[in-house]
Design a protein around this motif. Structure first.
Motif, PDB file in Angstrom:
ATOM      1  N   GLN A 102      40.641  46.749  34.483  1.00 43.18           N
ATOM      2  CA  GLN A 102      40.462  46.891  35.915  1.00 43.18           C
ATOM      3  C   GLN A 102      39.100  46.419  36.406  1.00 43.18           C
ATOM      4  O   GLN A 102      38.692  46.741  37.514  1.00 43.18           O
ATOM      5  N   THR A 103      38.388  45.645  35.596  1.00 45.75           N
ATOM      6  CA  THR A 103      37.079  45.158  36.010  1.00 45.75           C
ATOM      7  C   THR A 103      37.170  43.781  36.660  1.00 45.75           C
ATOM      8  O   THR A 103      36.528  43.520  37.665  1.00 45.75           O
ATOM      9  N   VAL A 104      37.952  42.909  36.063  1.00 47.13           N
ATOM     10  CA  VAL A 104      38.095  41.523  36.534  1.00 47.13           C
ATOM     11  C   VAL A 104      39.570  41.267  36.817  1.00 47.13           C
ATOM     12  O   VAL A 104      40.425  41.643  36.011  1.00 47.13           O
ATOM     13  N   PRO A 105      39.910  40.636  37.941  1.00 47.83           N
ATOM     14  CA  PRO A 105      41.312  40.361  38.250  1.00 47.83           C
ATOM     15  C   PRO A 105      42.003  39.586  37.134  1.00 47.83           C
ATOM     16  O   PRO A 105      41.402  38.712  36.505  1.00 47.83           O
ATOM     17  N   THR A 106      43.269  39.912  36.900  1.00 42.76           N
ATOM     18  CA  THR A 106      44.024  39.293  35.813  1.00 42.76           C
ATOM     19  C   THR A 106      44.033  37.779  35.925  1.00 42.76           C
ATOM     20  O   THR A 106      43.894  37.070  34.912  1.00 42.76           O
ATOM     21  N   GLU A 107      44.184  37.260  37.142  1.00 46.97           N
ATOM     22  CA  GLU A 107      44.245  35.800  37.281  1.00 46.97           C
ATOM     23  C   GLU A 107      42.945  35.133  36.869  1.00 46.97           C
ATOM     24  O   GLU A 107      42.937  34.018  36.333  1.00 46.97           O
ATOM     25  N   ASP A 108      41.811  35.807  37.094  1.00 50.71           N
ATOM     26  CA  ASP A 108      40.526  35.255  36.666  1.00 50.71           C
ATOM     27  C   ASP A 108      40.384  35.306  35.151  1.00 50.71           C
ATOM     28  O   ASP A 108      39.834  34.387  34.535  1.00 50.71           O
ATOM     29  N   LEU A 109      40.876  36.388  34.544  1.00 48.20           N
ATOM     30  CA  LEU A 109      40.837  36.469  33.085  1.00 48.20           C
ATOM     31  C   LEU A 109      41.695  35.373  32.456  1.00 48.20           C
ATOM     32  O   LEU A 109      41.338  34.809  31.413  1.00 48.20           O
ATOM     33  N   GLU A 110      42.819  35.068  33.074  1.00 47.89           N
ATOM     34  CA  GLU A 110      43.674  33.993  32.570  1.00 47.89           C
ATOM     35  C   GLU A 110      42.909  32.684  32.529  1.00 47.89           C
ATOM     36  O   GLU A 110      42.982  31.923  31.555  1.00 47.89           O
ATOM     37  N   VAL A 111      42.170  32.413  33.593  1.00 54.48           N
ATOM     38  CA  VAL A 111      41.397  31.173  33.660  1.00 54.48           C
ATOM     39  C   VAL A 111      40.313  31.163  32.591  1.00 54.48           C
ATOM     40  O   VAL A 111      40.142  30.183  31.847  1.00 54.48           O
ATOM     41  N   ILE A 112      39.571  32.250  32.506  1.00 55.24           N
ATOM     42  CA  ILE A 112      38.456  32.308  31.560  1.00 55.24           C
ATOM     43  C   ILE A 112      38.945  32.174  30.124  1.00 55.24           C
ATOM     44  O   ILE A 112      38.324  31.508  29.287  1.00 55.24           O
ATOM     45  N   SER A 113      40.077  32.815  29.826  1.00 56.74           N
ATOM     46  CA  SER A 113      40.562  32.832  28.438  1.00 56.74           C
ATOM     47  C   SER A 113      41.012  31.463  27.955  1.00 56.74           C
ATOM     48  O   SER A 113      41.221  31.266  26.764  1.00 56.74           O
ATOM     49  N   ARG A 114      41.152  30.490  28.855  1.00 51.81           N
ATOM     50  CA  ARG A 114      41.451  29.127  28.426  1.00 51.81           C
ATOM     51  C   ARG A 114      40.236  28.470  27.798  1.00 51.81           C
ATOM     52  O   ARG A 114      40.356  27.498  27.073  1.00 51.81           O
ATOM     53  N   ARG A 115      39.062  29.013  28.110  1.00 52.86           N
ATOM     54  CA  ARG A 115      37.816  28.413  27.626  1.00 52.86           C
ATOM     55  C   ARG A 115      37.075  29.286  26.626  1.00 52.86           C
ATOM     56  O   ARG A 115      36.321  28.785  25.797  1.00 52.86           O
ATOM     57  N   LEU A 116      37.262  30.603  26.723  1.00 51.82           N
ATOM     58  CA  LEU A 116      36.484  31.536  25.922  1.00 51.82           C
ATOM     59  C   LEU A 116      37.373  32.602  25.317  1.00 51.82           C
ATOM     60  O   LEU A 116      38.361  32.994  25.924  1.00 51.82           O
ATOM     61  N   PRO A 117      37.008  33.127  24.142  1.00 50.91           N
ATOM     62  CA  PRO A 117      37.698  34.313  23.623  1.00 50.91           C
ATOM     63  C   PRO A 117      37.403  35.512  24.515  1.00 50.91           C
ATOM     64  O   PRO A 117      36.264  35.723  24.921  1.00 50.91           O
ATOM     65  N   VAL A 118      38.432  36.283  24.831  1.00 48.66           N
ATOM     66  CA  VAL A 118      38.287  37.472  25.663  1.00 48.66           C
ATOM     67  C   VAL A 118      38.981  38.632  24.967  1.00 48.66           C
ATOM     68  O   VAL A 118      40.108  38.496  24.494  1.00 48.66           O
ATOM     69  N   VAL A 119      38.301  39.777  24.903  1.00 52.95           N
ATOM     70  CA  VAL A 119      38.895  41.002  24.370  1.00 52.95           C
ATOM     71  C   VAL A 119      38.997  42.007  25.505  1.00 52.95           C
ATOM     72  O   VAL A 119      38.007  42.279  26.200  1.00 52.95           O
ATOM     73  N   MET A 120      40.181  42.565  25.696  1.00 54.51           N
ATOM     74  CA  MET A 120      40.396  43.594  26.705  1.00 54.51           C
ATOM     75  C   MET A 120      40.153  44.966  26.075  1.00 54.51           C
ATOM     76  O   MET A 120      40.694  45.263  25.011  1.00 54.51           O
ATOM     77  N   LEU A 121      39.367  45.793  26.750  1.00 54.46           N
ATOM     78  CA  LEU A 121      39.074  47.138  26.265  1.00 54.46           C
ATOM     79  C   LEU A 121      39.725  48.165  27.177  1.00 54.46           C
ATOM     80  O   LEU A 121      39.546  48.122  28.395  1.00 54.46           O
TER      81      LEU A 121
END
Length: 351
Positions: free
Chosen positions: A141-160
């Motif tokens: 609930q920190t960053v909108p899901t659509e923004d995480l989708e974009v970021i995860s195309r370029r960087l590893p992302v872990v959801m906590l």
């Protein structure tokens, strides 16, 4: 295919490059309609603002990021100011995650970049972190899901914490429902309490909602009425909110609850102080419990019965998953559930 640039975003949204830059650096300086047009173009293109384009492209920044909402609790900060030796005792949930991530990041040769404020909106938070790190962890609930989708195309992302909103991302959660169910079962079966109240957080707080589900399951198992919603909800889940909830429960008409389960320790600590001011004895008159196992829970009076979650391990595991993902980006996404443990203390009648 080359990564989209600021020039591409400017062309797609019909604004200048300077305007695109202002949207990410000083979003309030751009009109809302223009800002949304730029952000939508960035999402469509998969653009991530970079503070170090060369480092981002080569994944050599040597930095990992952590994004979480600002969980500041003025009462906890006041406790720390009043007692210079109490720094560790008043460490809260986010502090413990940071400590765990810092420890693991240092072990792997990384620094940690923290963005802990939503001032300026989630897009500002993303801009501060995503373009300057090799990978990052983000609380639910920190960053909108659509923004995480974009970021995860370029960087590893872990959801906590929270539900696994994006299937292809690594995800770590603790056994919130199991822990709360065991805590409520303890009050019902071991202490014979029947009139229980649950004080939760906002509906959008996934951890608090999971804990309420565990409470409902314990009530169902014991043949007690199963509530559709928490007795009270707190917006910030701070000590002050816990104190207000305790006052509200005392002032309600009808019989007082025999026990109150708070969705986190901070609220429970505030409630203990409010009950003491009202001359209500804990646990003789009302049992009080929390959740998290922050250090403060063991030094309040009476010591707080709680569910200890491995908060530092949550941070450490986030780093381990990021490092593994940086070494092997094609491996299958991982979803971990960390166990919790019931800590019986005097506030429920144990100890």
């Amino acid at each position: 295919m080359s990564a989209p640039t600021v020039y591409d975003v400017a062309e797609r949204s019909g604004v200048s490059i300077a305007t695109v830059s202002r949207v990410y650096r000083t979003p309030d300086s751009v009109r809302a309609q223009t800002r949304e047009r730029v952000l939508e173009a960035a999402r469509q293109l998969g653009y991530v603002p970079s503070g170090n384009a060369r480092g981002l492209a080569s994944r050599t920044t040597g930095v990992l990021g952590l994004c979480f909402p600002d969980y500041a609790d003025p009462d906890a900060e006041a406790d720390a100011e009043a007692d210079s030796d109490a720094d560790d005792a008043v460490m809260l949930y986010s502090d413990q995650i940071i400590r765990g991530m810092e420890r693991a990041a240092r072990r792997h040769g990384y620094a940690l970049l923290i963005a802990a404020s939503l001032e300026g909106g989630p897009e500002s938070l993303v801009a501060k972190v995503a373009g300057r790190v090799d990978g990052f962890a983000v609380l639910a609930q920190t960053v909108p899901t659509e923004d995480l989708e974009v970021i995860s195309r370029r960087l590893p992302v872990v959801m906590l914490a929270g539900p696994r909103e994006i299937d292809h991302l690594d995800h770590i959660v603790v056994a919130n429902a199991d822990g709360e169910r065991e805590l409520a079962r303890h009050l019902i079966e071991d202490h014979g309490l029947r009139r229980l109240a649950f004080v939760g957080g906002e509906v959008k707080s996934p951890d608090a909602e999971a804990r309420f589900l565990g409470f409902r399951q314990a009530c169902r198992d014991a043949g007690l009425p199963v509530p559709d919603a928490p007795d009270l909800r707190a917006e910030m889940m701070t000590q002050a909110e816990g104190a207000r909830a305790a006052e509200a429960l005392l002032d309600r008409p009808g019989e007082r609850p025999e026990g109150v389960l708070f969705a986190n320790d901070q609220m429970a600590v505030g409630a203990l102080r409010a009950l003491e001011r009202r001359g209500v004895r804990v646990p003789e008159d009302i049992a009080v419990t929390g959740f998290d196992g922050i250090p403060l829970s063991r030094i309040v009076r009476p010591p707080l019965t709680t569910v200890r979650q491995p908060i530092r391990q949550l941070g450490e595991q986030a780093v381990e998953l990021l490092v593994q993902r940086l070494g092997n980006s094609d491996s299958e996404p991982v979803s971990l559930m960390l166990p919790v443990s019931l800590i019986r203390r005097a506030s429920c009648g144990c100890g």
